[in-house]
Write a protein that holds these residues in place. Structure first.
Motif, PDB file in Angstrom:
ATOM      1  N   ILE A  41       0.828  -1.213   0.000  1.00 20.67           N
ATOM      2  CA  ILE A  41       0.000   0.000   0.000  1.00 20.67           C
ATOM      3  C   ILE A  41       0.856   1.254   0.000  1.00 20.67           C
ATOM      4  O   ILE A  41       0.598   2.215  -0.748  1.00 20.67           O
ATOM      5  N   LEU A  42       1.923   1.283   0.782  1.00 22.11           N
ATOM      6  CA  LEU A  42       2.773   2.479   0.828  1.00 22.11           C
ATOM      7  C   LEU A  42       3.506   2.703  -0.491  1.00 22.11           C
ATOM      8  O   LEU A  42       3.876   3.839  -0.810  1.00 22.11           O
ATOM      9  N   ALA A  43       3.643   1.656  -1.269  1.00 29.54           N
ATOM     10  CA  ALA A  43       4.307   1.777  -2.572  1.00 29.54           C
ATOM     11  C   ALA A  43       3.461   2.560  -3.577  1.00 29.54           C
ATOM     12  O   ALA A  43       3.996   3.020  -4.600  1.00 29.54           O
ATOM     13  N   ILE A  44       2.164   2.709  -3.316  1.00 30.65           N
ATOM     14  CA  ILE A  44       1.316   3.445  -4.263  1.00 30.65           C
ATOM     15  C   ILE A  44       0.886   4.798  -3.671  1.00 30.65           C
ATOM     16  O   ILE A  44      -0.190   5.320  -3.964  1.00 30.65           O
ATOM     17  N   THR A  45       1.734   5.337  -2.802  1.00 26.29           N
ATOM     18  CA  THR A  45       1.497   6.679  -2.259  1.00 26.29           C
ATOM     19  C   THR A  45       2.521   7.649  -2.816  1.00 26.29           C
ATOM     20  O   THR A  45       3.565   7.244  -3.337  1.00 26.29           O
ATOM     21  N   ASP A  46       2.216   8.934  -2.705  1.00 24.70           N
ATOM     22  CA  ASP A  46       3.186   9.965  -3.060  1.00 24.70           C
ATOM     23  C   ASP A  46       3.007  11.148  -2.107  1.00 24.70           C
ATOM     24  O   ASP A  46       2.304  11.032  -1.086  1.00 24.70           O
ATOM     25  N   GLU A  47       3.617  12.286  -2.448  1.00 26.79           N
ATOM     26  CA  GLU A  47       3.572  13.438  -1.546  1.00 26.79           C
ATOM     27  C   GLU A  47       2.173  14.010  -1.369  1.00 26.79           C
ATOM     28  O   GLU A  47       1.910  14.767  -0.424  1.00 26.79           O
ATOM     29  N   ASN A  48       1.258  13.648  -2.257  1.00 27.28           N
ATOM     30  CA  ASN A  48      -0.122  14.142  -2.161  1.00 27.28           C
ATOM     31  C   ASN A  48      -1.053  13.202  -1.408  1.00 27.28           C
ATOM     32  O   ASN A  48      -2.224  13.519  -1.193  1.00 27.28           O
ATOM     33  N   THR A  49      -0.537  12.047  -1.022  1.00 28.34           N
ATOM     34  CA  THR A  49      -1.360  11.058  -0.335  1.00 28.34           C
ATOM     35  C   THR A  49      -1.460  11.365   1.155  1.00 28.34           C
ATOM     36  O   THR A  49      -0.433  11.644   1.806  1.00 28.34           O
ATOM     37  N   GLU A  50      -2.658  11.314   1.676  1.00 30.46           N
ATOM     38  CA  GLU A  50      -2.851  11.435   3.124  1.00 30.46           C
ATOM     39  C   GLU A  50      -2.615  10.062   3.729  1.00 30.46           C
ATOM     40  O   GLU A  50      -3.342   9.105   3.424  1.00 30.46           O
ATOM     41  N   ILE A  51      -1.597   9.962   4.566  1.00 32.51           N
ATOM     42  CA  ILE A  51      -1.194   8.664   5.106  1.00 32.51           C
ATOM     43  C   ILE A  51      -1.494   8.614   6.604  1.00 32.51           C
ATOM     44  O   ILE A  51      -1.118   9.519   7.358  1.00 32.51           O
ATOM     45  N   ILE A  52      -2.141   7.560   7.026  1.00 36.02           N
ATOM     46  CA  ILE A  52      -2.574   7.430   8.417  1.00 36.02           C
ATOM     47  C   ILE A  52      -2.059   6.115   8.985  1.00 36.02           C
ATOM     48  O   ILE A  52      -2.327   5.038   8.429  1.00 36.02           O
ATOM     49  N   ASP A  53      -1.345   6.212  10.084  1.00 40.57           N
ATOM     50  CA  ASP A  53      -0.833   5.039  10.795  1.00 40.57           C
ATOM     51  C   ASP A  53      -1.921   4.567  11.769  1.00 40.57           C
ATOM     52  O   ASP A  53      -2.286   5.273  12.714  1.00 40.57           O
ATOM     53  N   LEU A  54      -2.442   3.375  11.541  1.00 35.01           N
ATOM     54  CA  LEU A  54      -3.520   2.835  12.367  1.00 35.01           C
ATOM     55  C   LEU A  54      -3.033   2.339  13.725  1.00 35.01           C
ATOM     56  O   LEU A  54      -3.846   2.118  14.632  1.00 35.01           O
ATOM     57  N   GLY A  55      -1.751   2.131  13.876  1.00 30.83           N
ATOM     58  CA  GLY A  55      -1.210   1.720  15.169  1.00 30.83           C
ATOM     59  C   GLY A  55      -1.820   0.436  15.709  1.00 30.83           C
ATOM     60  O   GLY A  55      -2.011   0.291  16.918  1.00 30.83           O
ATOM     61  N   GLY A  56      -2.114  -0.497  14.814  1.00 31.27           N
ATOM     62  CA  GLY A  56      -2.654  -1.791  15.237  1.00 31.27           C
ATOM     63  C   GLY A  56      -4.158  -1.824  15.421  1.00 31.27           C
ATOM     64  O   GLY A  56      -4.727  -2.875  15.752  1.00 31.27           O
ATOM     65  N   ARG A  57      -4.804  -0.695  15.232  1.00 29.23           N
ATOM     66  CA  ARG A  57      -6.259  -0.647  15.419  1.00 29.23           C
ATOM     67  C   ARG A  57      -6.990  -1.416  14.320  1.00 29.23           C
ATOM     68  O   ARG A  57      -6.481  -1.619  13.227  1.00 29.23           O
ATOM     69  N   SER A  58      -8.250  -1.772  14.614  1.00 26.31           N
ATOM     70  CA  SER A  58      -9.084  -2.450  13.624  1.00 26.31           C
ATOM     71  C   SER A  58      -9.667  -1.450  12.640  1.00 26.31           C
ATOM     72  O   SER A  58     -10.165  -0.389  13.032  1.00 26.31           O
ATOM     73  N   LEU A  59      -9.637  -1.802  11.373  1.00 27.30           N
ATOM     74  CA  LEU A  59     -10.302  -1.058  10.310  1.00 27.30           C
ATOM     75  C   LEU A  59     -11.330  -1.993   9.687  1.00 27.30           C
ATOM     76  O   LEU A  59     -10.991  -3.088   9.225  1.00 27.30           O
TER      77      LEU A  59
END
Length: 537
Positions: A41-59
C-alpha cells in the motif's frame, strides 16, 4: 495511479468471502484502490497522499444499521429524556422544567421511560402527568415506541373519552372503566401523529441523528419508517441537503396505517431500488404485531408473565397476504415488523403465498426483528430464502424483562447461531431509538447474550465476533441489494470505513461494548476523526 489516502499498520478486516485480514488499505477518491501489506500500500502513495498510521487498530467496512428510525431518534433529542430516570417523580421534575419554557397550550414531549426500571414498577398515568401540567398537552413515549402515556389535556385535544372504542390494533387502557392515559400500539400511533414535530424540528432532529450515528461508525442506515409519506419526503430532503450524511435505504411504510401507506406506494409506480447510492427506496413494510418489551408482541402461547395476554395484532392473515402479495407482484421487496412467534409465522406464510402466486428469483424478502423464531420457523426462513433483521442489543437492554415475560422462549429469540448454522443471511439492526444505535453494543450482545444485569438470555444462540461483524456490514448491504458496492473492503467498492480504538478480534468478549470509534470514513472523506489525529503524516 497513486492513492489519495492510505491507512496502514492496522488490522484491516475486509469481510470478503474469506474474511481475510490485511495490514493496510489504499483509497482513490471515494473507492477502495487496493488492500494488502503495508509495503504494497505504501508503494502506491506519493507526496499528495494522506497517510494514516492505524497503530494496530481495527479497520472495518462502515457499519450498516439495517433497521433504525432516524427521525424518531432525532426528534427524541429535542424532547425530555426518560431513559435513565429512577422513578416517576424524577421524570415529572424533568417534564415540569420543559413545561416552564414551553408556551401554554403547546406540546411537552418525553420519551424512553421503562416501567420495569422505575421504582414504582408501573406505567405512568394521566394523573401523574396532570401533576406536571394541565395547560400543556403532554405525551411520554415508552422506550419501545409502541406505548405512550398522555395527560388529560392531550386526551381532550384528541377527542378521546371513556366511551370511545379502541382503534383496530390498539387499546385505550382503562382503570375501573376510566381512561388512565396509557395508549397501546395503534392508539399510541394516532396520538403521536397529533403531537408530531414541525418540519423544521424534524430536519434538525435528522441532522442530530446523523451526527451521532457517524460518531458510532455508521455509514449506511436502513430507515425503518416514520409517520406517513411526509416522513419519506423529510428524509429525502435531509439527505439532499446533507443534513443526513449517511447512505439511506428507506423502508416504505408508516408507523400508522402501514397498509394504506404501502397502497399509496404501489399506486405511485415506484418500486424497491428506485434512487441512487445515497438515497433509495427499500422494501414495502407493514406492521403485524407490537413490541417485545411492552410486551405487546403476538405470541403463539400466552405470556409467561400474564396467562391472559398474548399480544396485539395489527393485521389478520388474509389482509397481510393481500397487501404484501400485491407488492411482491409489482416487483417490490417486502417486509414486516414481526416480533412474536405467531407474527413471524404469519409473515412467513405471507411470503410463501406471495412467491407461490408470483415467483421472484433473488427476492431477498425480509422480516424486521424476527424476534421469536423457533426451529420450525427457522427451517421455513431457510427454505424461502428470507432475510431476518434481528436486534441483539435488545437482549442487553430488555433481557431481564424477556425472561419474565417469555420464560423459556428466550432461547428462540433473535436466534443468531441458528441463522448461522442454517446459512441464513441476517442483517443486524439497532431499532434505535428503542435501544442504543451503537453497533458495538449490538456486537457485544450477539456474542455474549447477557442482559445488563449479567443474566444469560438465550445464550445457546451466541455467535462469534466475526459473524457479528459480517451481520453489521456485508449482510446489511446484501439486505438492500447493495453488496456489490459496499459492505466489505474490496477493490472497487465504496470507501465507507470505520476505525476502532483497538483490535476487535483481540478484545475480550465481555469488553466489546466498551470499545470506541476513532474514525469514520464515508465516500472516501474522513468525517469523524478522534485520537488518530496525531498519526496523520
Amino acid at each position: 495511479m497513486k492513492a489519495t489516502k492510505a491507512l496502514f499498520n492496522g488490522e484491516v478486516i475486509t469481510v470478503d468471502a474469506q474474511f481475510s485480514v490485511h495490514e493496510a488499505v489504499a483509497i482513490y477518491e471515494n473507492h477502495i484502490l487496493s488492500v494488502g501489506t503495508n509495503e504494497k500500500i505504501l508503494a502506491i502513495t506519493d507526496e499528495n497522499t494522506e497517510i494514516i498510521d492505524l497503530g494496530g487498530r481495527s479497520l472495518l467496512p462502515g457499519f450498516i444499521d439495517a433497521h433504525a428510525h432516524l427521525e424518531l431518534y432525532g426528534t427524541n433529542r429535542l424532547g425530555v429524556n426518560g431513559k435513565d430516570v429512577k422513578d416517576i417523580k424524577e421524570l415529572q421534575t424533568r417534564l415540569k422544567k420543559a413545561a416552564e419554557s414551553t408556551p401554554s397550550g403547546e406540546w411537552v414531549r418525553g420519551w424512553g421511560y421503562n416501567q420495569n426500571n422505575l421504582a414504582e414498577g408501573r406505567h405512568l398515568t394521566r394523573w401523574d402527568l396532570d401533576e406536571v401540567s394541565t395547560e400543556h398537552p403532554i405525551i411520554v413515549v415508552r422506550t419501545c415506541g409502541h406505548i405512550s402515556c398522555v395527560n388529560s389535556k392531550a386526551l381532550e385535544l384528541a377527542g378521546i373519552d371513556a366511551g370511545k372504542a379502541d382503534p383496530p390494533g390498539g387499546k385505550y387502557v382503562r382503570k375501573n372503566g376510566e381512561l388512565n392515559g396509557l395508549l397501546l400500539e395503534a392508539a399510541h400511533m394516532e396520538m403521536f401523529l397529533l403531537a408530531n414535530y414541525s418540519e423544521t424540528e424534524i430536519l434538525k432532529g435528522l441532522e442530530l441523528a446523523s451526527q451521532d450515528y457517524l460518531a458510532a461508525g455508521i455509514t449506511s442506515v436502513h430507515d425503518a419508517g416514520g409517520y406517513g409519506p411526509d416522513h419519506i419526503r423529510h428524509l429525502h430532503n435531509a439527505v439532499q441537503l446533507k443534513k443526513v450524511k449517511q447512505r439511506v435505504c428507506a423502508l416504505y411504510g408508516s408507523l400508522k396505517d402501514s397498509p394504506e401507506m404501502v397502497e399509496k406506494g404501489l399506486e405511485s409506480g415506484m418500486v424497491t431500488g428506485l434512487g441512487d447510492e445515497w438515497f433509495k427506496i427499500g422494501p414495502a413494510k407493514v406492521f403485524i404485531d407490537g413490541s417485545s418489551s411492552g410486551p405487546t408482541a403476538k405470541t403463539r402461547e400466552p405470556y409467561t408473565s400474564d396467562p391472559e395476554d398474548s399480544g396485539i395484532l395489527y393485521l389478520n392473515q388474509h389482509d397481510l397476504d393481500i397487501i404484501l402479495g400485491k407488492a411482491n407482484e409489482k416487483g417490490w421487496q417486502i417486509t414486516a415488523h414481526a416480533i412474536g412467534d405467531l407474527a413471524v409465522e404469519m409473515m412467513v406464510e405471507a411470503i410463501d403465498t406471495a412467491l407461490e402466486n408470483h415467483p421472484h428469483s433473488d427476492h431477498r424478502h425480509r422480516i424486521e426483528h424476527a424476534g421469536m423464531t423457533p426451529p420450525d420457523l427457522v427451517e421455513k426462513l431457510k427454505a424461502l430464502e428470507i432475510v431476518p433483521i434481528p436486534n441483539p442489543a435488545f437482549v442487553y437492554e430488555f433481557g431481564d424483562g424477556y425472561i419474565k415475560d417469555y420464560g423459556e422462549r428466550v432461547h428462540t429469540m433473535f436466534p443468531l447461531k441458528s441463522f448461522v448454522e442454517n446459512k441464513i443471511p441476517f442483517a443486524i439492526g439497532s431499532d434505535s431509538p428503542i435501544t442504543t444505535f451503537n453497533p458495538l453494543y449490538g456486537i457485544h450482545a450477539a456474542v455474549n447474550r447477557q442482559s445488563k444485569t449479567g443474566n444469560p438470555v438465550g445464550d445457546t444462540e451466541k455467535i462469534t465476533v466475526e459473524e457479528a461483524i459480517k451481520a453489521y456490514t456485508w449482510y446489511g448491504a446484501y439486505a438492500s441489494y447493495e453488496d456489490h458496492i459496499k459492505g466489505s473492503i474490496e477493490v472497487g467498492k465504496l470507501a465507507d470505513l470505520v476505525v476502532l480504538n483497538e483490535s476487535i478480534l483481540d478484545c475480550e468478549e465481555d469488553r466489546l461494548k466498551d470499545m470506541k470509534v476513532d474514525m469514520t470514513v464515508l465516500d472516501g472523506e474522513i468525517l469523524v476523526f478522534k485520537s488518530l489525529k496525531e498519526a496523520v503524516q
